[in-house]
Each structure stands twice: as C-alpha cells, then as structure tokens.
Write a protein that holds these residues in place. Sequence first.
Motif, short mmCIF file in Angstrom:
data_model
loop_
_atom_site.label_atom_id
_atom_site.label_comp_id
_atom_site.label_asym_id
_atom_site.label_seq_id
_atom_site.Cartn_x
_atom_site.Cartn_y
_atom_site.Cartn_z
N ASP A 78 0.80 -1.34 0.05
CA ASP A 78 0.07 0.04 0.07
C ASP A 78 0.80 1.40 -0.09
O ASP A 78 0.60 2.28 -0.69
CB ASP A 78 -0.86 0.02 1.17
N ASP A 79 2.04 1.30 0.56
CA ASP A 79 2.71 2.43 0.94
C ASP A 79 3.55 2.55 -0.77
O ASP A 79 3.72 3.64 -1.11
CB ASP A 79 3.98 2.05 1.70
N GLY A 82 0.96 4.06 -3.09
CA GLY A 82 1.02 5.59 -2.88
C GLY A 82 2.11 6.41 -3.41
O GLY A 82 1.92 7.49 -3.36
N ALA A 83 3.10 5.72 -3.67
CA ALA A 83 4.31 6.34 -4.34
C ALA A 83 4.54 6.18 -5.77
O ALA A 83 5.50 6.74 -6.20
CB ALA A 83 5.63 5.98 -3.33
N ARG A 106 -7.75 2.55 -5.45
CA ARG A 106 -6.89 3.55 -5.45
C ARG A 106 -6.57 4.34 -6.50
O ARG A 106 -6.00 5.52 -6.32
CB ARG A 106 -5.31 2.69 -4.99
N ILE A 108 -4.88 3.93 -9.25
CA ILE A 108 -3.70 3.68 -9.83
C ILE A 108 -3.70 2.94 -11.32
O ILE A 108 -4.47 2.15 -11.24
CB ILE A 108 -2.59 3.16 -8.81
#
Length: 352
Positions: A78-79, A82-83, A106, A108
């Motif tokens: 998840d981290d 997010g990047a 998300r 993405i």
Amino acid sequence: MTHTENTRVAVNGYGVIGKRVAAAVAAQDDMTLAGVADVATDWRVAVARAKGYPLFGATLEHVRAMTEAGLDPAGSLDDLLGAADVVVDCTPKKVAAGNVERYRERGIKFIVQGGEKHAVTGHSFTAENNYDTALGRQSTRVVSCNTTSTVRTLSALKQAGLLKKARGVLIRRATDPWESHLGGIMNTLVPEADIPSHQGPDAQTVDPELDVVTMAVKAPETLSHLHYWTVQLTREASKDEVLGALRASSRIAFIRMADGLVALNSVKELMADLGRPHDNLYEVAVWEDMLTVQGDEAFYAYMVDNQAIVIPETIDAIRALTEIEADGATSIEKTNEALGITGRLVPEPVAA
C-alpha cells in the motif's frame, strides 16, 4: 504528473518477469523505479536490495518477515502504490486478478501479464499493434511470450499485405529454468488437449482479424519456446520479400544456422556473450536460412525467450498508459535503445 517528470513505476512481484521489468524500468530515462514488492525473504529479494531497489512487503506480515531477515523494507505494498503512478503486476498467474480491485480502488494505473485473462483489463497489448488504443487507459494486459511472438511475426506479414492465414506448432518449455527442480517434465512430451491451443485466440485479442490456429506441446526443456509456422500468403512471393516484411519489425531479428546458431542453447549462449542482462533475448529470433517460400506458402521457425520477450512491451505499455509518450514508434525506439535492441544479434565483423 507533467511530462517533464519521470513516471514512477511500482513492480509487484519480483520473480522471473518482475526482476527483468524492474531492471528495464531502471534503464529508462523517463521512468523511476518506485520500488518492488514481494512475499519472499530469500536470495531474490536480497539481490533487489543489493541493487538499491526500494523493497516493500506485500502485506504488513511480509514487512515484519523482511525486517526480521535484515532486508530493511521501506513499507508495505500500500505504501508503494501511494508512491507510484503505475504498477506492473508480475505476481504468479491468477494472483494479479485478485490485486486488480485494490488498484482500481486506489485509482492507480496498472499492467498485468499474459497469464491473466483478457477480461481482467479489457485490453491486450503489443507495442507495434495497438499502442494508440492503450493511451490514457487505466489498465492493459501485456500478452504472453508465445502470443507476443505470434502477433509480432504475423503482423509484420499482414502489414506488408502478405498474410492470409497462419497455422503454428508451438513446442513449449515445461517450466522456468530456476524452477526446474519443482515441476519439470522428463522423458516425455505432453500435448495440449485443445486445438487451437490458447495462444491463437489470445493473439486475436490484440488483432481480431488474424486468421490463426495454434497447436502446442510441452517439451522437457526450460530455455525457451520453439515455434514452427506455415503461413498462406495473399499471393505468390519470394523469400526475400517475406524476409523483408519480417525485417520491418525492429523486434524481429534473424539468426542463421550457418553462423553456428543451430539450437536454442547456442542462441542463449550468444545472449550471454553479448552481455545482455539475464541473457535476455528480447527479439523473436527467426532462422533466416531455414525460412522457405513455395508459391503462396511460407514456412519458418523461430525462438521465443519466455522470460524476456515481454519486457520491452511492458515498458512501452507503461508509456502508453501514463501518456508520457503519445507516439508508439517513438516509445519503441526509446525502449529499444535503452535495452540494446538493434535488430541484429550477431555482431558485424570488425574491420582490420
């Protein structure tokens, strides 16, 4: 993200394909590898950390396991998501389909590999065929190694106005080399039960107009696949004309038995001698001196590196989804240059 910024790419799954995708992303001047996520704590991810790749655990449990193994993970999947601007899912077959909902939630962009069904993304990709229709999409599927080679070669003939229909026999490697101790087959051949085998219909997810039927058999070897094709042309043609049509693709390269490239292992040894990462053969390697044309029929064979052929396609898919490059030909050229794809495998002799 503006087009002056590098696209941040996450790789989920650091196995046979994932490690090659990560290395290829790192070689591009318009992409940044945001990190790789995995479930393992073994030598594979230790190598990733040694290369300086940010490492993430697939779950918090895997983060703890990596920490206990001294791998210094940067966080969880998840981290990592997010990047990143886009994630390339290289997890085992059918696992990616279960990850898709997370990616969609998300917002993405994501790419799955050919082991997943076409319906997972509704779009199947090869750079030379349908780059334009992938522009700006949330997702696409880079088709499998065998399908990639099928579409590359048949599309080259089609674009030259030579392709009527094609019938292929695929001799498939039984397993990946590093897993030979687990699930390989020995002292037998295993025919696929269905005709056509799944690769023909899969090629039609990229180009529905292809009249193609494939048959496949698993063989007790791991280096690559070998394809034999019988192609009915639209008219009588010369061998040079067929070779010229195939040569139009920058990702088809000719090899010759006369050069000593008489088998799959010798071609892989050539890749090692050329210093290719992981001995990668990104191209479809067509035996030039074996190719035969009789009237309106062409007969040829080629080698498919199951671990490498989809890597340049994946890089181009990243550019298409994120729209950092609107022109497919320009993306292909950039990818080819970064990965050392020149259309020629045997170097020219050095002048005295």
